[in-house]
Structures are given as structure tokens and as C-alpha cells.
Design an enzyme around this catalytic site. Sequence first.
Site, short mmCIF file in Angstrom:
data_model
loop_
_atom_site.label_atom_id
_atom_site.label_comp_id
_atom_site.label_asym_id
_atom_site.label_seq_id
_atom_site.Cartn_x
_atom_site.Cartn_y
_atom_site.Cartn_z
N CYS A 189 -5.31 -2.66 0.13
CA CYS A 189 -6.27 -3.77 0.02
C CYS A 189 -7.47 -3.37 -0.84
O CYS A 189 -8.01 -2.28 -0.70
CB CYS A 189 -6.74 -4.19 1.40
N GLU B 126 -7.36 -4.30 15.83
CA GLU B 126 -8.36 -4.92 14.98
C GLU B 126 -8.32 -6.43 15.19
O GLU B 126 -7.29 -6.99 15.54
CB GLU B 126 -8.10 -4.60 13.51
N CYS C 235 0.82 -1.22 0.00
CA CYS C 235 0.00 0.00 0.00
C CYS C 235 0.84 1.26 0.00
O CYS C 235 0.38 2.32 -0.44
CB CYS C 235 -0.97 0.01 1.18
N ASP D 266 -1.71 -2.21 8.59
CA ASP D 266 -2.52 -3.15 9.37
C ASP D 266 -2.39 -4.59 8.90
O ASP D 266 -2.43 -5.52 9.70
CB ASP D 266 -3.99 -2.72 9.32
N SER E 55 -11.30 -4.98 11.38
CA SER E 55 -10.80 -4.58 10.08
C SER E 55 -11.98 -4.28 9.16
O SER E 55 -13.07 -4.84 9.32
CB SER E 55 -9.98 -5.73 9.48
N CYS F 151 -2.26 3.45 3.32
CA CYS F 151 -2.79 2.41 4.20
C CYS F 151 -3.69 3.00 5.27
O CYS F 151 -3.66 4.19 5.56
CB CYS F 151 -1.64 1.63 4.85
N ASP F 152 -4.46 2.13 5.90
CA ASP F 152 -5.62 2.48 6.71
C ASP F 152 -5.51 3.76 7.54
O ASP F 152 -6.25 4.71 7.35
CB ASP F 152 -5.95 1.32 7.65
N LYS F 153 -4.58 3.79 8.51
CA LYS F 153 -4.52 4.93 9.44
C LYS F 153 -3.83 6.14 8.85
O LYS F 153 -3.97 7.25 9.33
CB LYS F 153 -3.82 4.52 10.75
#
Length: 577
Positions: A201, A453, A56, A88, A479, A129-131
Site C-alpha cells: 500500500c 485492525e 505486496c 492485512d 490500520s 506487507c505489514d507484519k
Amino acid sequence: MLKGKWDKSRLPSRHVTEGPARAPHRSYYYAMGLSEEEIAQPFVGVATCWNEAAPCNIALNRQAQAVKLGVKHANGTPREFTTITVTDGIAMGHEGMRSSLASREAIADTVELTMRGHGYDAIVGLAGCDKSLPGMMMAMVRLNVPSVFIYGGSILPGRLNGKDVTVQDVFEAVGQHQAGNYSDEQLRVLERVACPSAGACGGQFTANTMACVSEAIGLALPNSSGAPAPYESRDQYGVASGEAVMVLLEKNIRARDIVTRKSLENAARVVACTGGSTNAGLHLPAIAHEAGIDFDLFDVCDIFRDTPYFVDLKPGGQFVAKDLYEAGGVPVVMKELRKAGLVHEDCITATGRTMGEELDLIEREADGKVIHPVATPLTRTGGVVGLKGNLAPDGAIVKVAGMSPEEQVFSGPARVFECEEDAFAAVKARSYKEGEVIVIRNEGPAGGPGMREMLATTAAISGQGKGKKVALITDGRFSGATRGFCVGHVGPEAAHGGPIALLRDGDVITIDAIKGEISVDLSDTELAQRKEQWAGPRETIYSSGALWKYAQLVGPTRLGAVTHPGAKSESHVYMDL
């Protein structure tokens, strides 16, 4: 392209470039090859979360070069810098996940410190990526400078046996492997093909959810979040973002002019109608906090409740981010929302135009496959639901996208675990029973610490074929790839003495996502007696360092799990110093 000499008398970079006293500072810029003309131009921070932790982030460095070209085209001087990411997918299922949510604050803090320390006038932020997505947007709103966000793009789907596969399939295959239904060799084949490129993702997990938020909230250029990371068109969006931030700077349109209560509501609508990640219920209040706007989990869930779910994306649906992009992306989704009167059209965007003006330019219509017409949605209410009751006075959240109405009500005895590892061990040993409500506590922001998560656990349950036969609740998080009846963000958390800390094995818990309720069959008197007997928070090994610091500072999940007082308490704005 902007032309002419800039008046820097009111820009932060004047503190490092203007006047005889700044000769030493200018000498550093000459040392890096800048010309006198470039030093006299506005300085634009080009912030990325590039690293080699995961796919990512791996393309962000290259994409930043395109952004810098755009800034230069528009007569600005780009200054590239990087910050951290905790990815993550790599951190999942072990102690590393404690670092994930804390990294959101570290990203916002380090971007703020870099911008302040060097007097940059505007920012283009790239995240994958996520955060890192909410962290970057939080920094923009905190600084209140002209800001453009750009997503690094999603991963391409893998292919196996004629079907698209994602990392979610790998996590769930682990559960099937544990159940004896998947061989070592099958797992080896799947893990090699599931993630074939750079990018985040591919399903509507947290990264893609927050990428959609970046457009809906107005900080990203329309449709910029959709193209997969390997696509060369990402460079065009990078150049355009660099040019756009210079227009915002010229017009003095700042992040908080874009991020308003109305734009936050637009963002929540897009999360709901796409069946997005429950983590948006954490990140939208945190972004609002940076602007001094009251917008908590309950506000987010109110919008989720009356927003139809009509975009068919994994994990609850069939398609991935690439498919959404090819169907027209977030602009077509918002065009459908507008047909139902669910978009605030007067919100300003990163283009300098309003959301309504941007949507007027969109010619494509819903394809009826990935994006269904809003008039004939997959379900009439959002793919994410808020819950409240005597077990969660501060609320909780559950993703119901892809679940039938009958699957959205569950009642059963509690099976209580004090941490995720204990629960995962029980799942791996298949020592839980159908009909139980698995409770994982002490995993909240302060108690974990870090609000981990639970994808490894939930995916194992799904892989064992029990996803519809048990429910799971936690004061931690799930998640965006989690599916099944899994309730997260239960607040107050166990470490703060919330009711989840008082549960015992066998207590009957009822979850009703249709009514928005979560309760335990105990009287107020019984809960009060248990609270008196409560021994206090579980001790952890995190008694120093960043996680200790985070646990001391972090606030309630309902308010975004933030670590500072926010814009309501500020006595200055960086841009005006």
C-alpha cells in the site's frame, strides 16, 4: 567482492558442511547442483514472504534472485526459503484479521527455525506487507546473525479523474456508498484502478512505515526502501544487499550490533516525522525485546512527542511512497532530523559505516513539498501521539498527522460495542450519534484473539463524513491507513480486566492528544466496584489451534504483544553455538 577460502570453524554452517561426519549432509547439497567450492563457502539464508495473497508479496520471488546474485558475487552461497504472510488488506474487515498480528510471530519463528535447522551463517530478508517487515527484523535480531533487510517496495498510485488514488480511497468509498453518496458503478471503477501494480500500500501506512524503520534502524541499505516494487532499480538494491551481508559476515557485524537503544530511537523519530502508522508503537518494542532492550510504548511515545512532523504523506497528508522516493527518501528525511540534533549518528548500519557517515554522503535537500525543512515543519510535535490516563494505565496511541489542534481534543458519552462486527453494523446502519465516543473492546491481542485492525469501520465513518464528529477507541489496532480521531492499543486490554472492560454506555470519555491524556469521568472507587462485578473475559470460539496458542502466550500491548521471554532470558546466541 570477497576472495579467498573462508574459515568456517566458527560459523554455524560448519555443522552441515565440514568434516567426514558431514558427508551425508554434503551429498544433499551435491544433489541440488552445488559445487565443492560453493559448499565450502558461507551459507546465506535468503528469506522471502513471497506468496500469491496480495500485490505486496507478488514481486518478492523475483527480487530474491537479485539478492542471490549479490551473495554469489561476494563468494557466498545463497539458500532461498520462504515463510508465510497474512496480508492485512485481504484480511481486513472479517475474521481473517485475527491472523494478522499472530502472523508476525509465526514469521519470526519460522525464519528462526529454518536458519537454525540448516545452520545458515547470515540472512538477507525480503518482506512486503505489514507484519512481515517487523517479523523478519525480529528474526534477524533474535538470531543475532549478520543481517540485511530489504523491502519489496510500494505499489504505484492509481489514477482516477486526474488524481492519485490508493486502497485507502476504496475503503473510504465503501463508507460513501453506504451513505448513498457513491454509486455501484463508481465503486466498480475505483476498485479497478486503485491498485495498478505489484507492491505494498502506497501511503505511509504500516508497510511503508516499517520500511522507513528498516533504514532508520540500520538493517536496510540507505534508500533501499523507497523505489516502488515495479522499478527495475529494486534489483540493484537486491544485488547490493546480497553483497553487503557478506561484508557484514567478514567483519562479524551482527544484527544486535546494529539494533541498539539509539538506533531504535532513530527509528521512532522517522515514524513520528513522517506521520507513520500507530502500529510502529507495537513493532518497535517487539524488535527491542528480541535484543533484550527495554523500549516500550511509553518510550516510543516520548520520542513521538518531541519530534516535529514534516513529511507530508497519506493518510494525513497528500503524497505517497513513490513521491517520497523521488524527493530523496529516508536519507533526506534523516538529514533533516540531524539538522535538529535528533539523530544518533554513531549507530552502525548495514553498510558497515555509521549513520553519520552515511548522511554525510547525501547531497539532496528537502524539497519543501513532500519533505518540508525541519525548521518549518507541518506541526511541532510528531504525527503519532501516546496517551495515558485512568482509561489506559498501560497507554494508548493515536495518529494526529493532518489534524488541527482543535480536532485533537474530544469529549463525549461512550457507545460501547463488544466486538468490531457490532460496531461496523451500527456504523453501516448509521445508528451512532455525532459527539459519541465509539468503544470497541475485546479486540486486544489475547481477547480478540489477534488484535484486529479496524480500517473497515474507521473508513466507513470517514466515508460517511463523520470522521471529525465522533471519536473511536479500542484495545485492538488501527490500520496505518486509518484517519480521524481513533485511539488504539488501549491497555490493559479488556480480556485482562483493563478499565476499557468496565465502561458502560453514557460514561463520559475525554481524549486530549495535546496533553497526552485519555480518561473516563469515573472515580477510582467506582472503577474498583465495577472491577469486582466484572464477569471476566468474553468467551471466544478460538479454543484450539494457532489463535488459541497465541492468546495463551501473548503479553501486554505496551511491551509489543510478544510471545516469548526475549533476549534477556536467553542462555545462548545461535551464532556462537
